[in-house]
Design a protein around this motif. Structure first.
Motif, PDB file in Angstrom:
ATOM      1  N   GLU A   1      84.236 -90.720  -3.431  1.00 10.53           N
ATOM      2  CA  GLU A   1      84.684 -89.987  -2.237  1.00 10.53           C
ATOM      3  C   GLU A   1      86.134 -90.351  -1.893  1.00 10.53           C
ATOM      4  O   GLU A   1      86.921 -89.487  -1.505  1.00 10.53           O
ATOM      5  CB  GLU A   1      83.764 -90.309  -1.055  1.00 10.53           C
ATOM      6  CG  GLU A   1      82.382 -89.702  -1.211  1.00 10.53           C
ATOM      7  CD  GLU A   1      81.485 -89.917   0.001  1.00 10.53           C
ATOM      8  OE1 GLU A   1      80.553 -89.126   0.178  1.00 10.53           O
ATOM      9  OE2 GLU A   1      81.711 -90.881   0.771  1.00 10.53           O
ATOM     10  N   ALA A   2      86.463 -91.612  -2.037  1.00  8.72           N
ATOM     11  CA  ALA A   2      87.838 -92.037  -1.747  1.00  8.72           C
ATOM     12  C   ALA A   2      88.810 -91.424  -2.760  1.00  8.72           C
ATOM     13  O   ALA A   2      89.900 -90.959  -2.399  1.00  8.72           O
ATOM     14  CB  ALA A   2      87.921 -93.564  -1.793  1.00  8.72           C
TER      15      ALA A   2
ATOM     16  N   LYS B   1      87.405-100.754   1.795  1.00 10.07           N
ATOM     17  CA  LYS B   1      87.586-101.248   0.411  1.00 10.07           C
ATOM     18  C   LYS B   1      87.651-100.095  -0.586  1.00 10.07           C
ATOM     19  O   LYS B   1      88.474-100.106  -1.500  1.00 10.07           O
ATOM     20  CB  LYS B   1      86.450-102.218   0.060  1.00 10.07           C
ATOM     21  CG  LYS B   1      86.601-103.549   0.800  1.00 10.07           C
ATOM     22  CD  LYS B   1      85.539-104.526   0.390  1.00 10.07           C
ATOM     23  CE  LYS B   1      85.748-105.868   1.090  1.00 10.07           C
ATOM     24  NZ  LYS B   1      84.590-106.744   0.971  1.00 10.07           N
ATOM     25  N   TYR B   2      86.783 -99.085  -0.408  1.00 12.55           N
ATOM     26  CA  TYR B   2      86.817 -97.918  -1.313  1.00 12.55           C
ATOM     27  C   TYR B   2      88.173 -97.228  -1.209  1.00 12.55           C
ATOM     28  O   TYR B   2      88.781 -96.857  -2.214  1.00 12.55           O
ATOM     29  CB  TYR B   2      85.730 -96.908  -0.942  1.00 12.55           C
ATOM     30  CG  TYR B   2      84.315 -97.341  -1.254  1.00 12.55           C
ATOM     31  CD1 TYR B   2      83.987 -97.955  -2.461  1.00 12.55           C
ATOM     32  CD2 TYR B   2      83.290 -97.120  -0.338  1.00 12.55           C
ATOM     33  CE1 TYR B   2      82.685 -98.344  -2.740  1.00 12.55           C
ATOM     34  CE2 TYR B   2      81.976 -97.502  -0.610  1.00 12.55           C
ATOM     35  CZ  TYR B   2      81.685 -98.121  -1.810  1.00 12.55           C
ATOM     36  OH  TYR B   2      80.398 -98.499  -2.068  1.00 12.55           O
TER      37      TYR B   2
ATOM     38  N   CYS C   1      95.530 -97.963   4.372  1.00 11.36           N
ATOM     39  CA  CYS C   1      94.466 -97.952   5.378  1.00 11.36           C
ATOM     40  C   CYS C   1      94.999 -98.259   6.764  1.00 11.36           C
ATOM     41  O   CYS C   1      95.856 -99.115   6.937  1.00 11.36           O
ATOM     42  CB  CYS C   1      93.393 -98.979   5.035  1.00 11.36           C
ATOM     43  SG  CYS C   1      92.244 -98.326   3.861  1.00 11.36           S
ATOM     44  N   CYS C   2      94.438 -97.533   7.703  1.00 13.60           N
ATOM     45  CA  CYS C   2      94.767 -97.741   9.111  1.00 13.60           C
ATOM     46  C   CYS C   2      93.446 -98.100   9.782  1.00 13.60           C
ATOM     47  O   CYS C   2      92.464 -97.366   9.649  1.00 13.60           O
ATOM     48  CB  CYS C   2      95.323 -96.411   9.636  1.00 13.60           C
ATOM     49  SG  CYS C   2      95.628 -96.376  11.389  1.00 13.60           S
ATOM     50  N   SER C   3      93.404 -99.235  10.440  1.00 11.26           N
ATOM     51  CA  SER C   3      92.150 -99.637  11.079  1.00 11.26           C
ATOM     52  C   SER C   3      92.433-100.595  12.229  1.00 11.26           C
ATOM     53  O   SER C   3      93.229-101.513  12.094  1.00 11.26           O
ATOM     54  CB  SER C   3      91.237-100.323  10.051  1.00 11.26           C
ATOM     55  OG  SER C   3      90.027-100.706  10.673  1.00 11.26           O
TER      56      SER C   3
ATOM     57  N   LEU D   1      91.359-107.794   5.119  1.00  9.49           N
ATOM     58  CA  LEU D   1      91.303-106.506   4.425  1.00  9.49           C
ATOM     59  C   LEU D   1      92.704-105.975   4.089  1.00  9.49           C
ATOM     60  O   LEU D   1      92.845-104.946   3.431  1.00  9.49           O
ATOM     61  CB  LEU D   1      90.559-105.477   5.289  1.00  9.49           C
ATOM     62  CG  LEU D   1      89.043-105.686   5.410  1.00  9.49           C
ATOM     63  CD1 LEU D   1      88.472-104.823   6.534  1.00  9.49           C
ATOM     64  CD2 LEU D   1      88.346-105.365   4.088  1.00  9.49           C
ATOM     65  N   GLY D   2      93.733-106.666   4.565  1.00  9.96           N
ATOM     66  CA  GLY D   2      95.115-106.253   4.252  1.00  9.96           C
ATOM     67  C   GLY D   2      95.516-104.957   4.934  1.00  9.96           C
ATOM     68  O   GLY D   2      96.166-104.098   4.331  1.00  9.96           O
TER      69      GLY D   2
END
Ligand code: SF4
Length: 314
Positions: A146-147, A186-187, A195-197, A220-221
């Protein structure tokens, strides 16, 4: 604090215990120190993005803060598909050179619940008519494929907020697991997406929970971290309880995040109205970005005003 400041400036990591001890410092000294960290690592670099809901409401999940959850009878204006004309108008207004990316959100708990043909079309409008990079937010990714699919469709960044610590998460949502959120990130990373989180402050979490969230994001970087302050929504479980954090602790939390994640972009999402006249201090304490455009900001000058305001603060 001088010791911790020197450590961070020297690119050494501080421990959870050390981060927690920062909450005990007096606010003026703490935010003066975190401002030094911000200036050292961000060197005046600001981050602006805009966000739009392509699907609004009727979400399959029960996040207790969220107006879009299908579990609660909120007053939100539901929309299955944002119309093309409205979307193109939004794109035009937000195609400001200072804005680097557009958040395309769908109120779907899982990416597999989205209408992919519709998404492809909306992505293509962004790629063809603007300079904006696509930051997609479509919920949990169930697998690597999916990613990869999102990457092939032109997505540059995936947004998936952890919202809070692993420990506190069960208090705000029971329809999916914190571990699924971590796997999603991670995916996305493995597929080559940025990634934005980030998370929401004021849901009743402890300072330890805030520290845990910051360290999980670090592990998670994550390079872009939206920090939101709970906006209580009537008829949601958390909306009934109100905001469980003081302005002072929000400022301290921002400063602590800046110490733990010195080179990440710390972006203000929801929460402007909570901070009121302290908004300037929030930027002084460590924020270096803001979500400036949403569906309600159709006037280009409002977007520009926000950008100028943040520039004046930083
Ligand atoms: S998954 Fe996202 S849209 Fe759905 S209820 Fe939770 S926060 Fe809201």
């Amino acid at each position: 604090m001088e010791k911790l400041l020197a450590k961070v400036l020297n690119k050494e990591e501080i421990s959870k215990q050390e981060a927690l001890s920062l909450f005990e410092k007096d606010l003026p000294s703490l935010i003066r120190a975190s401002n030094i960290v911000k200036k050292h690592f961000k060197k005046g670099k600001l981050h602006f993005c805009c966000a739009v809901g392509l699907k609004i409401g009727n979400c399959s999940q029960n996040c207790g803060f969220c107006a879009q959850s299908g579990f609660y009878e909120t007053n939100i204006l539901k929309k299955e598909f944002l119309e093309k004309d409205l979307f193109l108008k939004f794109l035009k207004v937000n195609s400001n050179e200072n804005i680097s990316s557009i958040g395309l959100n769908t109120s779907t708990g899982y990416y597999c619940e989205t209408n992919k043909e519709y998404l492809k079309k909306m992505y293509s409008y962004v790629l063809k008519t603007s300079h904006l990079k696509i930051c997609a937010a479509h919920g949990i990714l169930k697998n690597q494929e999916e990613a990869k699919e999102l990457k092939r469709m032109g997505v540059f960044k995936y947004e998936h907020n952890l919202q809070t610590s692993a420990n506190f998460f069960k208090n705000i949502c029971t329809t999916h697991k914190f571990s699924e959120k971590v796997s999603t990130i991670k995916y996305a990373k493995k597929a080559g997406l940025l990634c934005c989180s980030g998370g929401i402050l004021g849901m009743g979490e402890t300072k330890e929970d805030l520290i845990d969230l910051a360290f999980t994001l670090k592990k998670l970087g994550i390079s872009s971290i939206p920090l939101n302050i709970l906006t209580p929504v009537k008829k949601t479980p958390l909306g009934e309880l109100g905001v469980k954090i003081s302005q002072e602790d929000v400022l301290k939390a921002i400063a602590v995040f800046r110490f733990v994640l010195p080179s990440s972009n710390l972006i203000l999402g929801a929460g402007r109205s909570f901070l009121k006249e302290k908004l300037r201090l929030a930027f002084f304490a460590g924020l270096n970005g803001m979500v400036v455009g949403n569906l309600l900001t159709f006037k280009g000058d409002e977007v520009l005003k926000d950008i100028e305001m943040v520039r004046g603060f930083c």
